[in-house]
Design a protein around this motif. Sequence first.
Motif, short mmCIF file in Angstrom:
data_model
loop_
_atom_site.label_atom_id
_atom_site.label_comp_id
_atom_site.label_asym_id
_atom_site.label_seq_id
_atom_site.Cartn_x
_atom_site.Cartn_y
_atom_site.Cartn_z
N LEU A 1 48.34 41.19 48.12
CA LEU A 1 46.91 41.42 47.95
C LEU A 1 46.26 41.49 49.32
CD1 LEU A 1 46.24 38.70 45.20
CD2 LEU A 1 46.71 41.13 44.83
N GLY A 2 45.29 42.35 49.45
CA GLY A 2 44.56 42.47 50.70
C GLY A 2 43.07 42.38 50.46
N PHE A 3 42.37 41.70 51.36
CA PHE A 3 40.92 41.55 51.27
C PHE A 3 40.32 41.91 52.62
CE2 PHE A 3 43.12 38.07 48.99
CZ PHE A 3 42.94 38.54 47.69
N ASP A 4 39.59 43.01 52.65
CA ASP A 4 39.09 43.53 53.93
C ASP A 4 37.58 43.68 53.87
OD1 ASP A 4 38.63 44.68 56.34
OD2 ASP A 4 39.86 46.45 56.01
N GLY A 5 36.88 42.81 54.59
CA GLY A 5 35.43 42.90 54.67
C GLY A 5 34.96 43.42 56.01
N THR A 6 35.89 44.01 56.77
CA THR A 6 35.55 44.45 58.13
C THR A 6 35.10 45.90 58.19
OG1 THR A 6 37.84 45.10 58.61
CG2 THR A 6 37.21 42.81 59.07
N THR A 7 35.42 46.67 57.15
CA THR A 7 35.11 48.11 57.20
C THR A 7 33.64 48.37 56.94
OG1 THR A 7 37.34 48.59 56.41
CG2 THR A 7 35.71 50.37 56.28
N HIS A 8 33.11 47.72 55.91
CA HIS A 8 31.70 47.90 55.56
C HIS A 8 31.03 46.54 55.55
CE1 HIS A 8 32.56 52.04 54.46
NE2 HIS A 8 33.58 51.61 53.74
N GLU A 9 29.81 46.49 56.06
CA GLU A 9 29.12 45.22 56.23
C GLU A 9 28.87 44.51 54.91
OE1 GLU A 9 24.92 43.52 58.13
OE2 GLU A 9 25.53 45.60 58.43
N ARG A 10 28.58 45.26 53.84
CA ARG A 10 28.16 44.64 52.59
C ARG A 10 29.17 44.78 51.46
NH1 ARG A 10 21.69 46.24 52.23
NH2 ARG A 10 21.08 45.26 54.22
N THR A 11 30.36 45.20 51.76
CA THR A 11 31.37 45.34 50.71
C THR A 11 32.71 44.78 51.18
OG1 THR A 11 32.00 47.57 51.45
CG2 THR A 11 30.29 47.40 49.74
N ILE A 12 33.54 44.44 50.22
CA ILE A 12 34.89 43.96 50.49
C ILE A 12 35.86 44.85 49.72
CG2 ILE A 12 36.49 42.02 50.27
CD1 ILE A 12 34.00 40.19 50.17
N VAL A 13 36.85 45.37 50.42
CA VAL A 13 37.86 46.20 49.78
C VAL A 13 39.01 45.28 49.32
CG1 VAL A 13 39.50 48.09 50.06
CG2 VAL A 13 37.26 48.20 51.19
N VAL A 14 39.28 45.31 48.05
CA VAL A 14 40.36 44.50 47.47
C VAL A 14 41.51 45.44 47.11
CG1 VAL A 14 40.98 42.88 45.64
CG2 VAL A 14 38.65 42.92 46.52
N ALA A 15 42.70 45.12 47.60
CA ALA A 15 43.87 45.96 47.34
C ALA A 15 44.98 45.11 46.73
CB ALA A 15 44.36 46.59 48.64
N ALA A 16 45.80 45.73 45.89
CA ALA A 16 46.93 45.04 45.28
C ALA A 16 48.10 46.01 45.21
CB ALA A 16 46.58 44.55 43.88
N ALA A 17 49.30 45.51 45.54
CA ALA A 17 50.49 46.36 45.53
C ALA A 17 51.71 45.53 45.17
CB ALA A 17 50.68 47.02 46.88
N LEU A 18 52.66 46.16 44.49
CA LEU A 18 53.94 45.53 44.16
C LEU A 18 54.98 45.96 45.19
CD1 LEU A 18 54.08 46.04 40.29
CD2 LEU A 18 53.81 43.87 41.48
N VAL A 19 55.81 45.04 45.61
CA VAL A 19 56.88 45.35 46.56
C VAL A 19 58.12 45.76 45.79
CG1 VAL A 19 58.35 44.43 48.37
CG2 VAL A 19 55.95 43.72 48.23
N GLY A 20 58.65 46.95 46.13
CA GLY A 20 59.91 47.38 45.54
C GLY A 20 59.85 47.76 44.08
N ALA A 21 58.71 48.24 43.62
CA ALA A 21 58.57 48.64 42.21
C ALA A 21 58.13 50.09 42.14
CB ALA A 21 57.56 47.76 41.50
N ALA A 22 58.56 50.77 41.08
CA ALA A 22 58.12 52.14 40.86
C ALA A 22 56.63 52.11 40.54
CB ALA A 22 58.89 52.76 39.71
N PRO A 23 55.80 52.78 41.33
CA PRO A 23 54.35 52.68 41.15
C PRO A 23 53.86 53.46 39.94
CG PRO A 23 54.84 54.27 42.86
CD PRO A 23 56.15 53.66 42.45
N PRO A 24 52.84 52.96 39.25
CA PRO A 24 52.20 53.75 38.20
C PRO A 24 51.56 55.00 38.81
CG PRO A 24 51.55 51.43 38.07
CD PRO A 24 52.26 51.62 39.37
#
Length: 264
Positions: A168-191
């Motif tokens: 999981l990734g949480f990035d509040g550095t790109t935009h002052e008023r928003t947080i980008v939340v990311a999720a990824a599986l390691v070693g899995a076939a992606p949807p």
Amino acid sequence: MESIGELARRTGTSRRMLRHWEAEGLLEPAGVDPRTGRRHYAASQAGRVRAIAGLRALGFGLDAIADLLDQGLSESRLVELLRRREAELVDRVAADTAALATVRERLRSMEASRSTIASTFALSSLAAVELQGVVETVEDETEIPDAVGRLLAVLGADAAAPDRDVVLGFDGTTHERTIVVAAALVGAAPPAATRTISFPSAERAAVVRLGERPGSTADAWIALDAELEVNELRATGPYRQTLHPDGSVTLAVAVNGIVDPADD
């Protein structure tokens, strides 16, 4: 006749409260001096004052007290209101007990996370990682848990017991008023709905591994930020969190010193 101060002292209440009850229509002075405006009370009114104070101590509102006293304090009416108040207090005790248990569990979780973070805290580099995952943007930190739940549902991952690492990734550095939340599986076939997510490298990062999933991940990050402050470091983001199949969790974030040598 008694002055308001004498009545207050004799009944163990305050002048302010007697005036308030007068304003609410619960207690009328026996007389008011037309020249000075001073209130005078009959000695017998102490009983009404004590009755009002006693009902207030039981949690009755002023409207209910006025209704009780105006209609006469009959046994049946008093028992009815006391039963109703009893039910309210039972419900409140149950709710407060549940809230207390939640507060104590959160404190326990924070103390455990703080102890583990302090003992396992380490600085290391972070390699850049590219994974297939999903992203959502939120406006503040309180929205992150629900966003993570939605993203993991898209990935078909179980946050409580993943069968592979979930990053999981949480990035509040790109935009002052928003947080980008990311999720990824390691070693899995992606949807089909996934996209490439880049987790940047960092020359220096704080990394800790918690042996079990904390009750509140947000509290764990707060504890990590506190440990960074102790070590005169500050997080520069983004935050990276890995959920492992064995139930442990790795927290990692790029850091800089609070005093940058370049500023000297």
